[in-house]
Design an enzyme around this catalytic site. Structure first.
Site, PDB file in Angstrom:
ATOM      1  N   GLY A  46      15.205   5.874 -48.872  1.00  0.00           N
ATOM      2  CA  GLY A  46      14.780   5.279 -47.612  1.00  0.00           C
ATOM      3  C   GLY A  46      14.196   3.883 -47.784  1.00  0.00           C
ATOM      4  N   ARG A 338      21.097  21.432 -68.382  1.00  0.00           N
ATOM      5  CA  ARG A 338      19.890  22.063 -67.860  1.00  0.00           C
ATOM      6  C   ARG A 338      20.093  23.505 -67.421  1.00  0.00           C
ATOM      7  NH1 ARG A 338      17.684  16.994 -64.191  1.00  0.00           N
ATOM      8  NH2 ARG A 338      17.152  15.695 -65.982  1.00  0.00           N
TER       9      ARG A 338
END
Ligand SMILES: Cc1cc2nc3c(=O)[nH]c(=O)nc-3n(C[C@H](O)[C@H](O)[C@H](O)COP(=O)(O)OP(=O)(O)OC[C@H]3O[C@@H](n4cnc5c(N)ncnc54)[C@H](O)[C@@H]3O)c2cc1C
Ligand code: SF4
Ligand code: FES
Lengths: 671, 248
Positions: A46, A338
């Site tokens: 943003g 991961r």
């Protein structure tokens, strides 16, 4: 045809973005002055979007719940940001970054978006350096890189262990320049509570001033949501306390489809939970796995002795230890991706080998690395017959230079010195690949409503590679959205200011107010956290690292029951017209509970294992990969985009079929 | 452990505040300070009282949101940590802990322990940036080499988290360490040179306007700063300011 149109431009992958950009409708500078854009969230995505939109000439109104854009949770990213610069000359390229990202995502992302991401990645680094972001450099004064997360090239740029902080402060500084010029109107300590649609288009939001409690209407020609990830649906995660799904969920209820909610990344190296009072989990950078070896004791007696304090981990000899990643995945060892590392830790702990009081911890041991570096240093420094202690001292200095700040952070939290005794780690919820569905323009299924950064679903498929979220946030914000949005806004140059007095605004404000009033007048029995913790436990137990049909069905029923109880028995102190953190939490948890149910439904529907979503019913039954995750490309190479229909469980599935023209689909193997 | 807490309660910026005593029991030494505050708040909610408002978000020492003046020290008794990283093992059974908001004229109290630090943002608006467009048409990142030493020093200055502990600690409520850190980051990098004169002048002017006090070189800020921002940054800013004054 499905109602979903991804709007991916035609033509060869390599030229799509350039050709498309060349033909996008532009808004001329004089007209941009008449156009307002609302941006909800000023993290990397943003914040960078605000800066570029304002620079292009639009009037930007930005919102964040913290007291300054500089505090968005992007600030917490440690490790680094990828970019296909090939500064190290190790054969990196746009294509390779694209390939690694699609493969890392277990072939569940949209090819064209990922390619564009790889393409603009190099610009990001140029941009950030020009802004004064102090990336690490080598002695020649050029930018340094590290390798990350099992890829074969060094393409990760970093600023000590604080890359996210420095990138965010860069975006914040670019915003500050535009705030000073009056082009960005920044609303700190404001929370968006709904989106307002007029004639089917997003035309504004309802926000609450978190200091005064005032409910405000804000209008614009387009609305951009950049509100981050929803990992806190699990209660405990590496997210910030305020991280939430509310903005994304509110727009979902107003027509934006929600994609792949069940794709969650559970990061293998976090500091384990120490008790029931725990409020959040702390990540230890993935880079530690470059030097640390992961193990648990081989024998149950040793596990018990350690838990009861009769033995220390350092008392165990090499052959009393089970380096289970090295054992199971000899090729990649401790550097498996991961999802694989996390599941393997869970497997050992479920089998009873966890090494702390809660039974949920494994060791990450630096002793071998310290000895290895020490021996190397003794040679380099020409020290003959160095004693063991000397070697250790030399090695420790190297490890300290590489990971000193992480070791210190660990010691502050756990009160143990990781140079002397192995660290304890356990997986924790870290990132959400799922999010609001967007097309190639980053527009949702509601016209004029956009979604960028972690809040959308687009680029990481079912599993995100390290150092790629920062890249995506900045790519979306600086270089993609500000251009694609022009295509839509070019029709709005004669619209004029959007009034906030229309029935739509009045209605939306009324709904928001009623809900807030309900909370403060309900006077139930239980605090908001009570419900949040219950939700978290259901999510972790039944929608966590591995999932099965039975558990997911139970989860759906339990979450529904929890929701009903919440709306009867929740208690929120204080009033509406004041600063009231409990009231803020109540609204967020209400949305998490609804999301949780859709999450479980999405996981139930996806009867395959892929990336962060491991379905116990879908494993390889024989051969070398026996017991490993089994993806099903024939039936599940699609994006699940859910349409809201009143109850989370009634959501309707729309499929965006994924096409792979420039990549061959392969089963991932790390053996 | 069992503790007595003396906490500043203030309804809003217009109402006068006061210290109120609370008791918490069974606090584990492994808890963070804010988790102890969570326990207190849960207790208050369950007895129908208003919980204590305090700022926090990341809870890992990087967002700069948490504040609190604990037993007369910004971020409490431990060194090099923020309040969210402070652990209860720093206290002992039976202790009385005093908890107040950060106090400074430029940081008015909003509620209880929450203060308004937007003055910091306004200082940044005045010049805390390099005027480069975000167009993506900048030169290649490696076109201008920067010595590792300068880059590392700029990085050290840039690690400031904008928490305001330096101001809360200073008897003059000076913001010199905070402003010095930002000015230093850009002063150390070639990208920041073009606007150096205006930047330092504008940021310092805004700092004065916001009502922060003068620096009298006691160095308390450096000791309490959770990120180890050094006094050298203030000296560098003063040099920059002097250069700027000569230039104009
Ligand atoms: C501990 C940690 C380490 C990480 N390390 C790495 C790494 O090394 N490399 C990497 O690439 N990625 C990393 N990631 C992931 C990456 O940091 C995030 O995915 C990314 O920064 C998200 O950016 P964002 O702009 O989308 O959201 P955020 O930075 O979370 O920003 C969200 C914004 O939305 C606002 N907001 C939210 N809801 C509302 C509302 N209702 N109303 C108004 N405003 C609202 C907030 O105030 C904030 O401004 C890490 C993540 C974590 C948690
Ligand atoms: S200089 Fe230190 S104490 Fe002051 S705001 Fe920055 S980090 Fe906080
Ligand atoms: S809560 Fe973020 S620094 Fe303390």
């Amino acid at each position: 045809m499905s109602v979903l149109d991804s709007k991916v431009p035609k033509g060869p992958l390599k030229n799509k973005w350039t050709d498309y950009k060349n033909h996008i409708d532009l808004v001329n500078p004089a007209n941009k002055r008449n156009i307002d854009v609302i941006v909800v969230g000023t993290g990397l995505a943003g914040g960078s979007a605000c800066a570029t939109l304002a620079e292009l000439g639009y009037n930007v109104k930005a919102f964040a719940y913290q007291d300054s854009p500089r505090r968005a949770h992007s600030i917490a990213a440690q490790g680094g940001i990828n970019a296909a610069k090939n500064y190290q000359g190790d054969g990196d390229s746009t294509y390779r970054l694209f390939y690694d990202t699609v493969k890392g995502g277990d072939y569940r992302s949209r090819e064209a978006n990922v390619y564009r991401l790889a393409e603009v990645s190099a610009n990001i680094i140029d941009q950030c350096v020009a802004q004064g972001v102090p990336f690490a450099r080598d002695y020649g004064g050029l930018l340094d890189n590290r390798s990350f997360g099992g890829v074969l090239v060094s393409r990760t740029f970093y600023a000590k262990g604080q890359t996210g902080q420095q990138l965010l402060l860069g975006a914040y500084s670019a915003m500050n320049r535009q705030i000073a010029r009056g082009k960005i109107e920044m609303h700190n300590r404001h929370e968006m509570l709904d989106v307002v649609k007029v004639d089917g288009k997003a035309r504004g939001i309802i926000a609450r001033n978190l200091i005064t409690g005032e409910i405000e209407r804000h209008s614009a020609h387009a609305v951009v949501i950049a509100s981050g990830g929803y990992g806190n649906v699990f209660f405990l995660s590496t997210n910030a306390m305020g991280s939430n799904v509310s903005a994304g969920w509110k727009i979902h209820k107003k027509g934006a489809f929600f994609a792949n909610p069940c794709y969650t990344q559970i990061h293998p190296t976090c500091i384990p939970r120490s008790g029931d009072y725990q409020s959040k989990l702390t990540l230890m950078s993935e880079s530690l796995r470059n030097d640390g070896r992961i193990w648990v004791p081989k024998n149950m007696e040793d596990v018990m002795a350690i838990r009861e304090g009769r033995k220390k981990p350092t008392d165990l000899s090499e052959d009393e230890r089970d380096y289970y990643l090295e054992r199971r995945y000899p090729a990649f060892g401790n550097l498996v991706p991961r999802d694989v590392a996390s599941r393997a830790a869970k497997e050992r702990c479920d089998a009873g080998y966890g090494v702390n009081a809660t039974g949920e911890a494994v060791y990450l041991d630096f002793a071998s690395a310290i000895t290895r570096y020490g021996t190397e240093q003794a040679k380099i420094q020409n020290i003959k017959n160095a004693s063991e202690a000397k070697i250790y001292e030399l090695g420790q200095a190297i490890v300290e230079a590489k990971y000193g700040n992480l070791f210190q952070m660990y010691e502050k939290i756990v009160d143990e010195n990781p140079y002397e005794t192995p660290m304890m780690i356990y997986p924790a919820v870290h990132y959400t690949m799922g999010g609001v569905w967007v097309d190639y323009n980053l527009m949702t299924t509601v016209p004029g409503l956009y979604c960028i950064g972690e809040a959308n679903f687009s680029d990481h498929g079912a599993n995100r590679l390290g150092a790629s979220a920062l890249m995506q946030g900045l790519a979306d914000g600086y270089f993609v959205l500000p251009y694609t949005i022009g295509d839509y806004l070019s029709d709005d140059i004669r619209t004029g200011k959007i009034s906030t007095d229309s029935p739509e605004f009045i209605e939306a404000e009324k709904d928001v107010r009623e809900r807030l009033e309900f909370f403060v007048t309900n006077k139930g029995e239980h605090s908001v956290d009570y419900y949040h913790k219950k939700l978290g436990k259901i999510m972790w137990d039944k929608c966590g690292m591995s999932r099965n049909e039975k558990g997911l069905k139970e989860a759906m029923a339990e979450i529904k029951a929890l929701r009903e109880d919440f709306w009867k028995n929740v208690s929120v102190p204080g009033g509406i017209n004041e600063m009231n953190p409990e009231l803020e939490k109540a609204g967020r948890v209400a949305d998490f509970i609804e999301l949780g149910e859709l999450f479980a439904k999405d996981a139930l529907t996806r009867e395959e294992s892929c990336g962060g979503h491991f379905r116990e019913e879908s494993v390889e039954l024989d051969g070398e990969q026996k017991g490993e995750a089994k993806r099903n490309d024939k039936d599940f190479a699609f994006v699940s985009a859910w349409e809201y229909k009143g109850e989370p469980a009634d959501a309707v599935l729309h499929k965006e079929e994924l096409e792979f023209n420039d990549i061959e689909l392969k089963q991932r193997s790390y053996k | 452990m069992n503790l007595t807490l003396k906490i500043w309660r203030q309804k809003d910026s217009k109402t006068k505040g006061q210290m109120v005593d609370y008791k918490v029991t069974d606090i584990s030494e492994h808890m963070s300070f804010l988790e102890m505050m969570d326990v207190l708040n849960e207790q208050l909610i369950n007895t129908g009282e208003e919980p204590v408002a305090f700022d926090h978000d990341c809870r890992e020492g990087i967002c700069g949101m948490c504040s609190m003046y604990i037993n007369g020290e910004a971020h409490g008794p431990d060194r090099g940590v923020t309040t969210c990283q402070l652990h209860m093992r720093m206290f002992k059974d039976g202790d009385t802990i005093t908890i107040e908001p950060f106090r400074a004229k430029a940081f008015p109290v909003i509620k209880d322990l929450v203060v308004d630090r937007s003055s910091f943002d306004r200082i940044q608006h005045a010049g805390g940036y390099i005027s480069v467009n975000t167009s993506g048409n900048t030169q290649d990142a490696n076109a201008t080499p920067i010595s590792k030493h300068d880059a590392d020093e700029a990085m050290d200055a840039a690690t400031c988290i904008g928490c305001g502990a330096c101001v809360a600690t200073c008897k003059n409520s000076s913001a010199m360490l905070f402003v010095g850190a930002k000015v230093s980051q850009y002063a150390l990098l070639p990208q920041g040179q073009v606007e150096a004169t205006d930047r330092v002048k504008n940021m310092v002017a805004q700092m004065d306007l916001e009502g922060f006090g003068n620096c009298s070189n006691t160095g308390a800020c450096e000791i309490e700063c959770p990120k180890g921002i050094s006094l050298e940054n203030i000296a560098r800013m003063n040099r920059e300011l002097l250069k700027a004054t000569f230039k104009s």
